[in-house]
Design an enzyme around this catalytic site. Structure first.
Site, PDB file in Angstrom:
ATOM      1  N   SER A 152      -2.000  24.401 -19.962  1.00 21.87           N
ATOM      2  CA  SER A 152      -2.133  25.556 -19.069  1.00 21.87           C
ATOM      3  C   SER A 152      -0.801  25.844 -18.394  1.00 21.87           C
ATOM      4  CB  SER A 152      -3.177  25.270 -17.992  1.00 21.87           C
ATOM      5  OG  SER A 152      -2.677  24.341 -17.054  1.00 21.87           O
ATOM      6  N   ASP A 153      -0.568  27.102 -18.081  1.00 20.69           N
ATOM      7  CA  ASP A 153       0.539  27.393 -17.181  1.00 20.69           C
ATOM      8  C   ASP A 153       0.184  26.743 -15.847  1.00 20.69           C
ATOM      9  OD1 ASP A 153       2.856  28.295 -16.060  1.00 20.69           O
ATOM     10  OD2 ASP A 153       2.592  30.379 -16.662  1.00 20.69           O
ATOM     11  N   TRP A 154       1.182  26.458 -15.061  1.00 24.10           N
ATOM     12  CA  TRP A 154       0.959  25.646 -13.850  1.00 24.10           C
ATOM     13  C   TRP A 154      -0.048  26.316 -12.910  1.00 24.10           C
ATOM     14  CZ3 TRP A 154       3.319  23.428 -17.361  1.00 24.10           C
ATOM     15  CH2 TRP A 154       3.810  22.135 -17.242  1.00 24.10           C
ATOM     16  N   ARG A 155      -1.166  25.634 -12.716  1.00 23.63           N
ATOM     17  CA  ARG A 155      -2.292  26.145 -11.920  1.00 23.63           C
ATOM     18  C   ARG A 155      -2.926  27.393 -12.531  1.00 23.63           C
ATOM     19  NH1 ARG A 155      -3.154  23.825  -6.940  1.00 23.63           N
ATOM     20  NH2 ARG A 155      -1.752  22.076  -6.638  1.00 23.63           N
ATOM     21  N   GLY A 156      -2.790  27.506 -13.841  1.00 22.72           N
ATOM     22  CA  GLY A 156      -3.383  28.658 -14.531  1.00 22.72           C
ATOM     23  C   GLY A 156      -4.823  28.412 -14.939  1.00 22.72           C
TER      24      GLY A 156
END
Ligand SMILES: *[C@@H]1O[C@H](CO)[C@@H](O)[C@H](O)[C@H]1NC(C)=O
Ligand SMILES: *[C@@H]1O[C@H](CO)[C@@H](O)[C@H](O)[C@H]1NC(C)=O
Ligand SMILES: *[C@@H]1O[C@H](CO)[C@@H](O)[C@H](O)[C@H]1NC(C)=O
Ligand SMILES: *[C@@H]1O[C@H](CO)[C@@H](O)[C@H](O)[C@H]1NC(C)=O
Ligand SMILES: *[C@@H]1O[C@H](CO)[C@@H](O)[C@H](O)[C@H]1NC(C)=O
Ligand SMILES: *[C@@H]1O[C@H](CO)[C@@H](O)[C@H](O)[C@H]1NC(C)=O
Ligand SMILES: *[C@@H]1O[C@H](CO)[C@@H](O)[C@H](O)[C@H]1NC(C)=O
Ligand SMILES: *[C@@H]1O[C@H](CO)[C@@H](O)[C@H](O)[C@H]1NC(C)=O
Ligand SMILES: *[C@@H]1O[C@H](CO)[C@@H](O)[C@H](O)[C@H]1NC(C)=O
Ligand SMILES: *[C@@H]1O[C@H](CO)[C@@H](O)[C@H](O)[C@H]1NC(C)=O
Length: 775
Positions: free
Chosen positions: A289-293
């Site tokens: 995932s993109d960071w905190r996505g």
């Protein structure tokens, strides 16, 4: 607006029916839901022998793992690195280190600052693209980073003011695809896992993430993220296209993006992950995932997410619970861990991988120096991506000049570097070009920036040249209206820039201060040479026709050797070959709907990609708008002629309408998509009076009135050629190059009929025309 599931489904069906019926997507009233694609395909390593071997080892391991251990491997956290996975000490599996950025290891000492992705794209040079990836990979490897967070082909640059376009590799899918493939291969040849990002349709910063009320215990969402609504054909022919090359070259990791696609968050979108990526494109690696996505636990696991970065409550023990209560199958959980470990084995990282000395939160005492001799390559790419667009009466190159004046904030290093410890990790990070006092722009802003070990500014490099020639240099970096004019000055060099950063889209492609500066210098100096450093398109209508503006350079984001790269071109050591990787319009409004990101106050904001395939030059061609400088344009100090176009269709490959259905998909898609099915040859001659190389470009017109007039499908660097010399450019066209995505068949398909073929020096300077017929 309130949706009911049944209305949504009906609209989705109507939209799909209309699309399949040959209706122009822009007439489709509603882009629909993202169709469900379950279950998640299980990785099995059938792509090739290396993957098979890696999977064998990984499966043998995960078969012995407890649920906790499997979970651990998928569970990212922010630790020593920007991201880390959990280790499995019982089997000697280390925590894997993930770090930014696509143009250099960010926030560390003794690392190099490479040119940005878009600058590399402007080289149109495949050899440099590979070398870039290789050198970048070596730096990650040396710091003990297992997973590099790049390359990026998303954003592609649909929206001209997009804040991250400079990290990507241009709005043209073929140019971006070739670069994605070459960089990926380079990074992985260095032993580091490349991460193709952001998957998919991540084309603007405005509202790319939901807003969350952190004061509420349940972290209430106050606004959902933008939904990029795109039709299936556009997804395949434009946005997923560059990723195919990264996958073909073995990319081990793909990062899902923040925003929604057809209303479903990209990191829980089963159509994008289970469907397109893991089924159609046979992806063997892992999705991070993109960071905190990540927006959900069970849904993201079942839709094909493999690693969360970082876990913030949806996975970890919750994922174990979800497996225990049957919401997520154990097979899925095993597959997640297997994909991570298989990729680790695929890159042979189990053998003597360097100790991780990367540090997010502190500086290591004796940092490993990974710069090697990469500065030479950086300087070369810096010059190769420098684009000359105006050069009246051979103003450039500067020959034996004794006196120059240098103006503008972009000529020099910042007065005092604006250092921001720990914003994105690392010992420190230095921002350049943020505003008019922050100096020359060598990279953009946000997580995609490089951290230069030093910066050779334009002023520094020009001073060196003038000093060697026993000349005189005068400067004023700060005034908007510098003066008086030094009468003995032979050239006035003005430096301006156009900044952009992750998290924000640009509000303009120009700024008044910079435009005034150029006009003010030009009003007193008859030989005004303008250089821009820029994060994307920078329009120049305020002064481009000024009679005293004699030469103009698009200098991109060249990295640490900025001044040297530029001086090499200014003083003629390098004859420029750079080409614009985007369209420069006569005025901003000419970009129409593609200028601004979609700004909406709705709870569920939407960006309808109604333009379909027609972004950048395809849009200008379709709307019959004449640009100022077209995609692919760039001048040389010499001139070139094109002749002898030859086209030939191959006899020895499958030329059926569809690829052979009996052949299995491998990573990257159907293997026959990469069969060379036709060749195009043309002669390029140096018709000027100095040595030089040219980027010969091939565009095709696919039969049918639902396709762009011209699409880049090949580029070859020819030369250097001495005056009068000619050389043949050979372009190889693959099945995919000549196919369109058939929505109904869910396959790439040849269009029977006559394809137009154009060869020349830009998307609008195409002196050679021919045809290819597919029967
Ligand atoms: C398909 O096209 C035909 C002819 O253009 C039209 O009559 C019909 O309504 C269309 N069907 C759909 C579902 O859009
Ligand atoms: C996107 O399309 C939908 C359906 O056609 C429409 O309701 C919505 O207003 C559009 N949104 C924008 C921002 O144009
Ligand atoms: C979005 O909806 C369109 C129209 O129904 C469809 O063609 C496309 O495949 C969908 N894309 C995704 C990612 O769901
Ligand atoms: C492996 O995966 C590919 C692609 O999903 C699929 O075609 C093939 O059937 C799978 N093989 C096995 C043995 O599961
Ligand atoms: C999970 O990962 C952490 C961090 O790498 C490690 O300390 C821990 O031992 C791992 N747990 C198991 C069960 O392997
Ligand atoms: C299973 O566990 C997950 C994670 O705690 C939870 O979100 C989900 O609601 C549970 N499902 C059932 C059917 O209990
Ligand atoms: C270019 O040079 C020629 C010959 O010296 C001169 O006549 C012409 O005016 C110049 N053009 C411009 C735009 O300065
Ligand atoms: C550089 O830009 C940053 C961000 O806008 C700003 O805080 C800082 O003051 C600027 N530095 C100078 C010297 O103007
Ligand atoms: C061009 O420069 C000359 C000085 O050499 C100046 O007199 C003239 O006004 C300038 N032209 C314009 C249009 O500003
Ligand atoms: C672009 O968006 C800005 C707000 O961010 C707005 O002021 C401007 O009018 C928009 N321009 C166009 C051409 O839509």
């Amino acid at each position: 607006m309130k949706f009911s599931a049944s209305t949504l489904l009906l609209s989705a069906q109507a939209a799909a029916a209309a699309l399949n019926n040959g209706t122009n997507p822009s007439e489709v009233p509603y882009y629909g839901l993202s169709p469900p694609v379950y279950p998640a395909p299980v990785g099995n390593g059938t792509s090739d022998r290396s993957w098979a071997k890696a999977y064998k080892k990984a499966k043998a391991l995960t078969a012995q793992f407890t649920l906790e251990e499997k979970m651990n491997v998928t569970n990212g956290f922010e630790g020593l690195c920007v991201g880390n996975t959990g280790a499995v000490p019982r089997f000697g599996i280390p925590s894997l280190c993930f770090a930014d950025a696509p143009d250099g290891v960010r926030g560390q000492e003794f690392v190099s600052a490479f040119p940005a992705g878009l600058h590399l794209a402007a080289t149109f040079n495949k050899d440099l693209m590979y070398k870039y990836g290789k050198a970048l990979g070596e730096e990650y490897y040396g710091k003990g980073i297992h997973v590099a967070l790049g390359p990026s082909a998303g954003p592609m640059g649909r929206v001209m003011r997009g804040g991250r376009n400079w990290e990507g590799l241009s709005p043209d899918p073929s140019l971006a695809a070739v670069a994605m493939g070459a960089i990926t291969r380079g990074i992985q040849d260095s032993g580091v896992i490349a991460t193709a990002k952001h998957w998919l349709l991540n084309e603007q910063e405005a509202r790319r993430r939901p807003s969350v009320d952190e004061s509420t215990p349940e972290r209430r969402v106050t606004d959902e993220a933008i939904s990029s609504n795109a039709d299936d054909r556009t997804i395949h022919e434009l946005y997923a296209f560059p990723f195919m090359n990264a996958l073909k070259e073995g990319a081990g990791s793909v990062m899902c993006s923040y925003q929604r696609a057809n209303h479903s968050y990209a990191c829980q979108n089963s159509k994008l992950m289970n469907g397109i990526l893991k089924t159609q494109l046979g992806f063997e690696g892992f999705v991070v995932s993109d960071w905190r996505g990540q927006r959900s636990g069970v849904a993201s696991a079942n839709a094909g997410l493999d690693v969360v970065m970082p876990d913030h409550g949806f996975w970890g023990e919750k994922l174990v619970e979800a497996v225990n209560n049957g919401s997520v199958s154990e097979e899925r959980m095993t597959d997640m861990a297997t994909r991570v470990l298989a990729t680790w084995y695929y890159l042979e990282q189990e053998n003597n991988f360097p100790e991780t000395t990367y540090r997010s939160y502190s500086t290591v005492g004796d940092p490993v120096n990974v710069q090697a001799d990469h500065s030479d390559l950086i300087r070369e790419i810096g010059a190769a991506g420098t684009v000359l667009v105006k050069n009246v009466n051979k103003t450039l190159p500067l020959k034996d000049v004794k006196m120059v004046s240098v103006y503008g904030y972009d000529a020099t290093v910042p007065q005092s570097p604006w250092q921001n410890p720990n914003r994105y990790g690392g010992g420190y990070e230095v921002n350049f070009g943020w505003n008019t006092f922050n100096g020359t722009l060598v990279t953009g802003g946000g997580s995609g920036i490089s951290t230069p070990p030093y910066v050779v500014s334009p002023f520094h490099a020009i001073s060196d040249r003038i000093a060697k020639n026993k000349g005189t240099i005068r400067w004023d970096f700060y005034s908007e209206a510098p003066g008086p004019h030094y009468v003995n000055t032979e050239a006035c060099l003005v430096f301006i820039n156009g900044y952009a950063s992750e998290s924000f889209d640009r509000v303009s492609l120009t700024d008044e201060f910079s435009d005034n500066l150029v006009i003010n210098v030009a009003s007193m100096c008859p030989n005004t040479i303008v250089t821009m450093h820029h994060t994307g398109a920078r329009t120049v209508d305020a002064w481009i026709d000024h009679p005293n503006v004699t030469a103009v350079i698009y200098g991109g984001l060249p990295g640490q050797e900025s001044g040297n790269s530029l001086a090499d071109v200014l003083f003629g050591d390098v004859n420029p070959t750079g080409k614009l990787p985007f369209t420069i319009a006569k005025k901003e409004e000419d970009y129409g709907e593609l200028l601004n990101s979609t700004n909406s106050k709705d709870f569920f904001p939407e960006a309808n990609f109604t333009e379909g395939l027609y972004i950048d030059y395809r849009y200008f061609d379709k709307k019959n708008i004449t640009p100022l400088y077209e995609f692919g344009f760039g001048l040389s100090y010499t001139t070139f002629g094109f002749s002898n176009l030859e086209t030939a269709v191959k006899a020895d490959v499958n030329m059926d309408e569809f690829p052979d259905p009996e052949i299995d998909i491998i990573q990257g898609g159907h293997p026959e998509l990469w069969d060379v099915v036709a060749t195009v040859k043309a002669h390029v001659e140096n018709t000027g009076d100095v040595d030089g190389a040219e980027i010969a470009q091939l565009y095709i017109g696919v039969p049918g009135d639902d396709t762009p007039a011209r699409q880049l499908r090949g580029f070859e660097r020819v030369g250097p050629l001495v005056p009068g010399q000619n050389h043949r450019a050979v372009f190889e066209l693959t099945r995919r190059d000549l196919s369109t995505w058939d929505v109904e068949a869910q396959q790439w398909r040849f269009r029977r009929g006559t394809y137009k073929v154009y060869v020349g020096s830009s998307s609008r300077k195409l002196p050679l025309e021919g045809t290819i017929t597919i029967e």
